[in-house]
Design an enzyme around this catalytic site. Structure first.
Site, PDB file in Angstrom:
ATOM      1  N   THR A 173      12.366   7.550   1.861  1.00 10.14           N
ATOM      2  CA  THR A 173      12.783   8.892   1.510  1.00 10.14           C
ATOM      3  C   THR A 173      12.908   9.425   0.062  1.00 10.14           C
ATOM      4  OG1 THR A 173      15.091   9.357   1.888  1.00 10.14           O
ATOM      5  CG2 THR A 173      13.729   9.244   3.772  1.00 10.14           C
ATOM      6  N   HIS A 215      22.428   4.568  -6.517  1.00 11.96           N
ATOM      7  CA  HIS A 215      23.338   3.840  -5.423  1.00 11.96           C
ATOM      8  C   HIS A 215      24.062   4.719  -4.645  1.00 11.96           C
ATOM      9  CE1 HIS A 215      25.954   0.659  -3.721  1.00 11.96           C
ATOM     10  NE2 HIS A 215      26.754   1.469  -4.171  1.00 11.96           N
ATOM     11  N   MET A 249      16.283  -3.636  -1.485  1.00 18.03           N
ATOM     12  CA  MET A 249      17.274  -4.360  -0.895  1.00 18.03           C
ATOM     13  C   MET A 249      17.627  -6.154  -1.521  1.00 18.03           C
ATOM     14  SD  MET A 249      19.013  -2.329   0.430  1.00 18.03           S
ATOM     15  CE  MET A 249      19.653  -1.702   1.831  1.00 18.03           C
TER      16      MET A 249
END
Ligand code: GRF
Length: 249
Positions: free
Chosen positions: A18, A134, A110
């Protein structure tokens, strides 16, 4: 705002993307002074790949799992991972040879990038041309579960952080942070939603600050580079983020 240039970005994802979507939308409607040259995903099933496709942006799958598994004959697990990561990063560096990229933008990627890869993007000021977002107010709650950790700790405020990536995990010099309230009765999804709305806004703002030369980086001998935003409208922008966090805009 006057932008000095349109930045050329490579966006790294692992999942739903997103943030990628927000950057693509803003790039196309003029709110972002940057173009997305290509997208890299470390897995083939990342929904973000669809989003890139819809915008006609080239994407590459660099399958870290496959690279690690190709060293299954190596008995030591850590060594297997080290070799797999090195091979995956070498594959990514090959892709970069085809483009001239100003910044790598991590958007839910990731994997940690190792110095072998990062050194290729080092600036004179001592930061790498790699940004991360983050989902927590660093240095609180580094790692993979920023929203969960913030919520389960019982925090009354959560936050999001954009920072330059360094060799550590979520330890690089901070560019911007925004906070949001956590109300009694909120659940994890309420918290995530409030945070993500801010993520989209502050990531785009940081990229625009970089494009307009408003991010001042001072090299510090043996220390973290010091980042200062030189924007005359800084306070107004922060106030806008607070209004947004309270659902007022
Ligand atoms: C975001 O919360 C971001 O802060 C974190 O990973 C999540 C990615 O979400 N690094 P999406 O894939 O952009 O929807």
């Amino acid at each position: 705002m006057v932008y000095e240039k349109r930045l050329k970005l490579a966006i790294f994802i692992s999942g739903s993307g997103t943030n990628l979507q927000s950057l693509l939308d803003r790039s196309s409607d003029g709110r972002l002074s940057a173009d997305v040259l290509f997208v890299i995903s470390d897995r083939g099933d990342a929904y973000g790949l669809e989003r890139a496709k819809r915008y006609g942006v080239p994407s590459y799958i660099v399958d870290y799992r496959k690279h690690i598994d190709s060293f299954r004959h190596v008995s030591d697990r850590i060594e297997r991972w080290r070799l797999g990561y090195r091979q995956a990063e070498a594959e990514m560096l090959e892709i970069f040879k085809r483009y001239e990229v100003d910044y790598i933008v991590l958007a839910g990627f990731m994997r940690l990038l190792t110095p072998y890869f990062l050194e290729n993007f080092k600036t004179e000021e001592g930061v790498f041309r790699v940004l991360n977002i983050h989902p927590a107010l660093l240095p609180a709650f580094p790692g993979m579960h920023g929203y969960e950790d913030t919520f389960h700790y019982g925090c009354r405020w959560g936050g999001v952080t954009v920072h330059f990536v360094d060799e550590g995990e979520d330890t690089g010099p901070i560019i911007a942070q925004a906070v949001y309230p956590i109300f009694p009765g909120d659940n994890l999804e309420d918290v995530r939603k409030r945070g993500l709305t801010l993520e989209y806004e502050i990531y785009a703002q940081c990229i625009n600050w970089l494009a307009s030369g408003m991010v001042d980086i001072e090299k510090i001998e043996k220390g973290k580079p010091k980042v200062t935003i030189k924007d005359p409208n800084y306070k107004d922008i922060i106030q806008k983020w607070i209004a947004l966090a309270f659902g007022k805009i």
